[in-house]
Motif scaffolding. Structure first.
Motif, PDB file in Angstrom:
ATOM      1  N   VAL A   1       0.567   8.592 -14.250  1.00  0.00           N
ATOM      2  CA  VAL A   1      -0.526   7.707 -15.560  1.00  0.00           C
ATOM      3  C   VAL A   1      -0.038   7.080 -16.412  1.00  0.00           C
ATOM      4  CG1 VAL A   1      -2.494   8.093 -17.256  1.00  0.00           C
ATOM      5  CG2 VAL A   1      -2.350   9.437 -15.634  1.00  0.00           C
ATOM      6  N   GLN A   2       1.038   7.683 -16.991  1.00  0.00           N
ATOM      7  CA  GLN A   2       1.995   6.913 -18.057  1.00  0.00           C
ATOM      8  C   GLN A   2       2.990   6.161 -16.815  1.00  0.00           C
ATOM      9  OE1 GLN A   2       4.787  10.105 -19.221  1.00  0.00           O
ATOM     10  NE2 GLN A   2       3.245  10.391 -21.019  1.00  0.00           N
ATOM     11  N   LEU A   3       3.293   6.274 -15.778  1.00  0.00           N
ATOM     12  CA  LEU A   3       4.321   5.789 -15.141  1.00  0.00           C
ATOM     13  C   LEU A   3       3.683   4.445 -14.753  1.00  0.00           C
ATOM     14  CD1 LEU A   3       6.597   4.496 -13.237  1.00  0.00           C
ATOM     15  CD2 LEU A   3       5.474   5.453 -11.770  1.00  0.00           C
TER      16      LEU A   3
ATOM     17  N   HIS B   1       0.789  10.595  12.520  1.00  0.00           N
ATOM     18  CA  HIS B   1       1.161  12.251  12.902  1.00  0.00           C
ATOM     19  C   HIS B   1       1.510  12.837  11.079  1.00  0.00           C
ATOM     20  CE1 HIS B   1       2.799  10.408  16.728  1.00  0.00           C
ATOM     21  NE2 HIS B   1       2.666  11.875  17.113  1.00  0.00           N
ATOM     22  N   ILE B   2       1.633  11.676   9.930  1.00  0.00           N
ATOM     23  CA  ILE B   2       1.972  12.092   8.694  1.00  0.00           C
ATOM     24  C   ILE B   2       1.259  13.529   8.399  1.00  0.00           C
ATOM     25  CG2 ILE B   2       0.636  10.886   7.752  1.00  0.00           C
ATOM     26  CD1 ILE B   2       2.422  10.709   5.255  1.00  0.00           C
ATOM     27  N   GLN B   3       2.109  14.393   8.245  1.00  0.00           N
ATOM     28  CA  GLN B   3       1.372  15.533   6.877  1.00  0.00           C
ATOM     29  C   GLN B   3       1.949  15.820   5.819  1.00  0.00           C
ATOM     30  OE1 GLN B   3      -1.016  17.401   8.687  1.00  0.00           O
ATOM     31  NE2 GLN B   3      -1.086  16.374  10.311  1.00  0.00           N
ATOM     32  N   PRO B   4       0.625  15.993   5.027  1.00  0.00           N
ATOM     33  CA  PRO B   4       1.784  15.904   3.407  1.00  0.00           C
ATOM     34  C   PRO B   4       2.521  17.172   3.454  1.00  0.00           C
ATOM     35  CG  PRO B   4      -0.540  17.421   4.158  1.00  0.00           C
ATOM     36  CD  PRO B   4      -0.438  16.860   5.145  1.00  0.00           C
ATOM     37  N   SER B   5       3.795  17.456   2.389  1.00  0.00           N
ATOM     38  CA  SER B   5       5.168  17.762   3.003  1.00  0.00           C
ATOM     39  C   SER B   5       5.547  18.131   1.323  1.00  0.00           C
ATOM     40  CB  SER B   5       5.983  17.242   3.542  1.00  0.00           C
ATOM     41  OG  SER B   5       6.050  15.804   3.196  1.00  0.00           O
ATOM     42  N   ASP B   6       5.912  19.681   1.441  1.00  0.00           N
ATOM     43  CA  ASP B   6       6.784  19.618  -0.072  1.00  0.00           C
ATOM     44  C   ASP B   6       7.598  19.037  -0.869  1.00  0.00           C
ATOM     45  OD1 ASP B   6       5.211  22.144  -0.706  1.00  0.00           O
ATOM     46  OD2 ASP B   6       6.488  23.429   1.040  1.00  0.00           O
ATOM     47  N   ALA B   7       7.679  18.007  -1.829  1.00  0.00           N
ATOM     48  CA  ALA B   7       8.412  17.081  -2.363  1.00  0.00           C
ATOM     49  C   ALA B   7       8.700  17.068  -3.618  1.00  0.00           C
ATOM     50  CB  ALA B   7       8.155  15.560  -1.627  1.00  0.00           C
ATOM     51  N   ASN B   8       9.750  16.506  -4.398  1.00  0.00           N
ATOM     52  CA  ASN B   8       9.576  16.053  -5.524  1.00  0.00           C
ATOM     53  C   ASN B   8       8.735  15.304  -6.062  1.00  0.00           C
ATOM     54  OD1 ASN B   8      12.259  17.381  -5.505  1.00  0.00           O
ATOM     55  ND2 ASN B   8      13.313  14.867  -5.121  1.00  0.00           N
ATOM     56  N   ALA B   9       8.662  15.561  -7.564  1.00  0.00           N
ATOM     57  CA  ALA B   9       7.255  14.365  -8.248  1.00  0.00           C
ATOM     58  C   ALA B   9       6.603  13.110  -7.432  1.00  0.00           C
ATOM     59  CB  ALA B   9       7.308  14.840  -9.530  1.00  0.00           C
ATOM     60  N   PHE B  10       5.783  13.170  -7.231  1.00  0.00           N
ATOM     61  CA  PHE B  10       5.125  11.775  -6.770  1.00  0.00           C
ATOM     62  C   PHE B  10       5.923  11.116  -7.356  1.00  0.00           C
ATOM     63  CE2 PHE B  10       2.421   9.018  -6.610  1.00  0.00           C
ATOM     64  CZ  PHE B  10       2.474   8.462  -5.284  1.00  0.00           C
ATOM     65  N   ALA B  11       5.271  10.855  -8.759  1.00  0.00           N
ATOM     66  CA  ALA B  11       5.686   9.599 -10.051  1.00  0.00           C
ATOM     67  C   ALA B  11       7.465   9.798 -10.278  1.00  0.00           C
ATOM     68  CB  ALA B  11       5.472  10.319 -11.464  1.00  0.00           C
ATOM     69  N   VAL B  12       8.171  10.563  -9.770  1.00  0.00           N
ATOM     70  CA  VAL B  12       9.429  10.187  -9.609  1.00  0.00           C
ATOM     71  C   VAL B  12       9.904   9.047  -9.186  1.00  0.00           C
ATOM     72  CG1 VAL B  12      11.563  11.122  -9.460  1.00  0.00           C
ATOM     73  CG2 VAL B  12       9.914  12.344 -10.855  1.00  0.00           C
ATOM     74  N   LYS B  13       9.643   9.595  -7.376  1.00  0.00           N
ATOM     75  CA  LYS B  13       9.622   8.555  -6.031  1.00  0.00           C
ATOM     76  C   LYS B  13       8.416   7.433  -6.576  1.00  0.00           C
ATOM     77  CE  LYS B  13      10.804  12.248  -2.774  1.00  0.00           C
ATOM     78  NZ  LYS B  13      10.361  12.737  -1.611  1.00  0.00           N
ATOM     79  N   LEU B  14       7.108   7.664  -7.039  1.00  0.00           N
ATOM     80  CA  LEU B  14       7.214   5.900  -6.724  1.00  0.00           C
ATOM     81  C   LEU B  14       7.612   5.102  -8.444  1.00  0.00           C
ATOM     82  CD1 LEU B  14       4.744   4.581  -6.306  1.00  0.00           C
ATOM     83  CD2 LEU B  14       3.961   5.707  -8.514  1.00  0.00           C
ATOM     84  N   ARG B  15       8.272   5.466  -9.065  1.00  0.00           N
ATOM     85  CA  ARG B  15       8.817   4.678 -10.395  1.00  0.00           C
ATOM     86  C   ARG B  15      10.592   4.373  -9.456  1.00  0.00           C
ATOM     87  NH1 ARG B  15       9.588   3.890 -15.687  1.00  0.00           N
ATOM     88  NH2 ARG B  15       8.540   6.330 -15.748  1.00  0.00           N
TER      89      ARG B  15
ATOM     90  N   ILE C   1       1.054  -1.525   0.092  1.00  0.00           N
ATOM     91  CA  ILE C   1       0.009  -0.237   0.088  1.00  0.00           C
ATOM     92  C   ILE C   1       1.075   1.544  -0.109  1.00  0.00           C
ATOM     93  CG2 ILE C   1      -1.570   1.448   1.571  1.00  0.00           C
ATOM     94  CD1 ILE C   1      -2.453  -1.045   2.847  1.00  0.00           C
ATOM     95  N   ILE C   2       0.820   1.939  -0.720  1.00  0.00           N
ATOM     96  CA  ILE C   2       1.298   3.261  -0.895  1.00  0.00           C
ATOM     97  C   ILE C   2       0.503   4.603  -0.797  1.00  0.00           C
ATOM     98  CG2 ILE C   2       3.143   4.388  -2.971  1.00  0.00           C
ATOM     99  CD1 ILE C   2       2.914   2.153  -4.195  1.00  0.00           C
ATOM    100  N   LEU C   3       1.202   5.341  -0.312  1.00  0.00           N
ATOM    101  CA  LEU C   3       0.243   7.162   0.124  1.00  0.00           C
ATOM    102  C   LEU C   3       1.086   8.071  -0.382  1.00  0.00           C
ATOM    103  CD1 LEU C   3      -2.225   8.547   1.867  1.00  0.00           C
ATOM    104  CD2 LEU C   3      -0.935   8.738   3.674  1.00  0.00           C
ATOM    105  N   ASP C   4       0.777   8.983  -0.550  1.00  0.00           N
ATOM    106  CA  ASP C   4       1.068   9.857  -1.282  1.00  0.00           C
ATOM    107  C   ASP C   4       1.353  11.025  -0.735  1.00  0.00           C
ATOM    108  OD1 ASP C   4       2.162  11.929  -3.204  1.00  0.00           O
ATOM    109  OD2 ASP C   4       0.251  12.308  -4.407  1.00  0.00           O
ATOM    110  N   GLY C   5       2.131  11.349  -0.208  1.00  0.00           N
ATOM    111  CA  GLY C   5       2.159  12.329   0.994  1.00  0.00           C
ATOM    112  C   GLY C   5       2.856  13.802   0.772  1.00  0.00           C
ATOM    113  N   THR C   6       2.652  14.251  -0.694  1.00  0.00           N
ATOM    114  CA  THR C   6       3.002  15.182  -1.042  1.00  0.00           C
ATOM    115  C   THR C   6       1.956  15.782  -1.470  1.00  0.00           C
ATOM    116  OG1 THR C   6       4.169  14.514  -2.945  1.00  0.00           O
ATOM    117  CG2 THR C   6       4.132  16.657  -3.389  1.00  0.00           C
TER     118      THR C   6
END
Length: 421
Positions: free
Chosen positions: A362-364, A324-338, A258-263
């Motif tokens: 979507v492409q990933l 405790h997780i809060q959304p944070s500024d990060a690099n593109a989610f797709a890049v990290k997910l790949r 299970i992958i959570l997008d925290g961006t």
């Protein structure tokens, strides 16, 4: 420095008032003048005693009925004040200084009522109570904290204010009283509906979980919490004097991540992200109840990876992270997910929980699907915030074979959420 100047100013005022009345009595003379002086003398002495009274010597304690609870829950808070010298106080204002994290109210019911209105934020009023202690040595007041938001909240200070009836003297002191309140994400009832592929009928849905089938028995293993009663191998249990469970073919080969997008995204609102966190936890718990092998990956400014496990202690660690997780500024989610998916084995089932969809993601997902990976997308968003472009991208994913669950306030507000797996 300001409190010292205030103290000196009030002391000068009392001395000046005393001097004026005494001078009036001395120069005016007579019964009336001295009567007024002696009549006001107890009042001035009371004001002087109130000014010199050491409030900072009080013992202050905060008592919480619970220190750990779920989102939207409520607790009762009691503030106890004990003092040595019972000097008469006409009134006392007790204020529990809440941290910024508690200024917002949140509960599933409150959240989905305003899910479509991005500008609605439910704030909490400041917590103040007025009591009339007079000569009491022990003073207490109680209040309720309702609709608590997820997270760790540090209660650190209690402020008291008092003064005289006329408002000449005002005293204030802040006590450092530290307590920690943990509000864990709430979980909802999730029903996973299997999506099967049929050559003659196309895609069909069937109740149950497609993440585990129990057709072919390949071995036995020790019993684990969540295993069904029907899976117990009684012969091996009697032989080894320990409860043994049948192990099935797909159980060996199928693992879920299970992958959570925290961006943090520009259009993202707090209620939407809270719904994503709750759905993530709910999916985790639902799979654990079915004894599925499930891992967790959180992608934000920091990457947190919890490998596929059966250890209940790991579930607690994930729950703490989701608290405790809060959304944070990060690099593109797709890049990290790949990057993360390429490190995982191909047979892994990936469930992505996100509040944002873009062309790169979507492409990933389409590429991963072409590589034979099983990809499931949980897209959470308010219905009126799903743009035409986002709808088109979700349609692309569906046609490419990615299982897409589009969850809005309509689906999330139900007692049981149905998702296709």
């Amino acid at each position: 420095m300001g409190s010292i100047a205030k103290f000196i100013g009030q002391l000068i005022f009392i001395v000046f008032l005393f001097a004026v009345l005494f001078s009036y009595a001395m120069f005016q003379g007579g019964f009336v003048s001295w009567f007024l002086f002696y009549a006001f003398l107890p009042i001035m002495l009371y004001h002087l005693g109130l000014l010199l009274y050491p409030v900072k010597g009080w013992r202050v304690k905060r008592v919480l009925t619970r220190k750990t609870l779920k989102t939207g829950g409520h607790i009762q808070v009691t503030i106890e004040l004990k003092r040595g010298l019972p000097y008469p106080f006409y009134y006392l204002i007790v204020e529990d200084i809440l941290p910024e994290t508690l200024t917002r109210r949140d509960s599933p019911k409150l959240r989905y009522q305003s899910f479509n209105d991005a500008n609605v934020i439910h704030y909490r009023d400041s917590v103040k109570q007025i009591v009339y202690p007079w000569f009491k040595k022990t003073i207490s007041c109680t209040y309720n904290l309702n609709e608590l938001p997820r997270g760790g909240h540090d209660l650190s200070a209690i402020r008291i204010r008092t003064g005289d009836v006329f408002g000449f003297i005002k005293k204030e002191h802040t006590f450092n009283v530290e307590d920690e309140l943990i509000v864990q994400p709430a979980s909802v009832n999730v029903r996973m509906i299997e999506q099967r592929k049929s050559l003659s009928q196309g895609d069909v849905a069937a109740s149950g979980s497609s993440l585990k089938q129990t057709n072919v028995v390949t071995g036995v293993r020790e019993y684990m919490p969540g295993d069904k009663f029907s899976w117990i191998d009684w012969k091996q249990t009697a032989r080894k004097n320990d409860i043994m469970t049948k192990e099935f073919e797909q159980e060996q080969s199928t693992e879920t991540l299970i992958i959570l997008d925290g961006t943090r995204y520009d259009e993202q609102k707090a209620p939407v992200f809270e719904a994503a966190v709750e759905l993530t936890l709910s999916l985790m718990l639902a799979m654990r109840q079915q004894a599925l092998q499930v891992g967790f990956l959180s992608l934000g400014k920091k990457v947190r990876f919890f490998p596929v496990f059966h250890d209940p202690a790991k579930t607690d660690a994930i729950g703490e992270h989701l608290t405790h997780i809060q959304p944070s500024d990060a690099n593109a989610f797709a890049v990290k997910l790949r990057e993360q998916l390429e490190r995982q084995k191909t047979g892994l089932v990936s469930i992505i929980v996100t509040t944002h969809i873009d062309l790169e993601t979507v492409q990933l997902l389409k590429q991963m699907k072409q590589q034979g990976r099983r990809m499931i997308l949980m897209y959470i968003q308010a219905s009126n915030l799903i743009s035409t472009e986002a709808g088109a991208m979700l349609h692309q994913l569906r046609t490419s074979g990615v299982i897409v669950n589009e969850l809005t306030e309509k689906e999330l507000s139900k007692n049981r959420i149905e998702v296709r797996t």
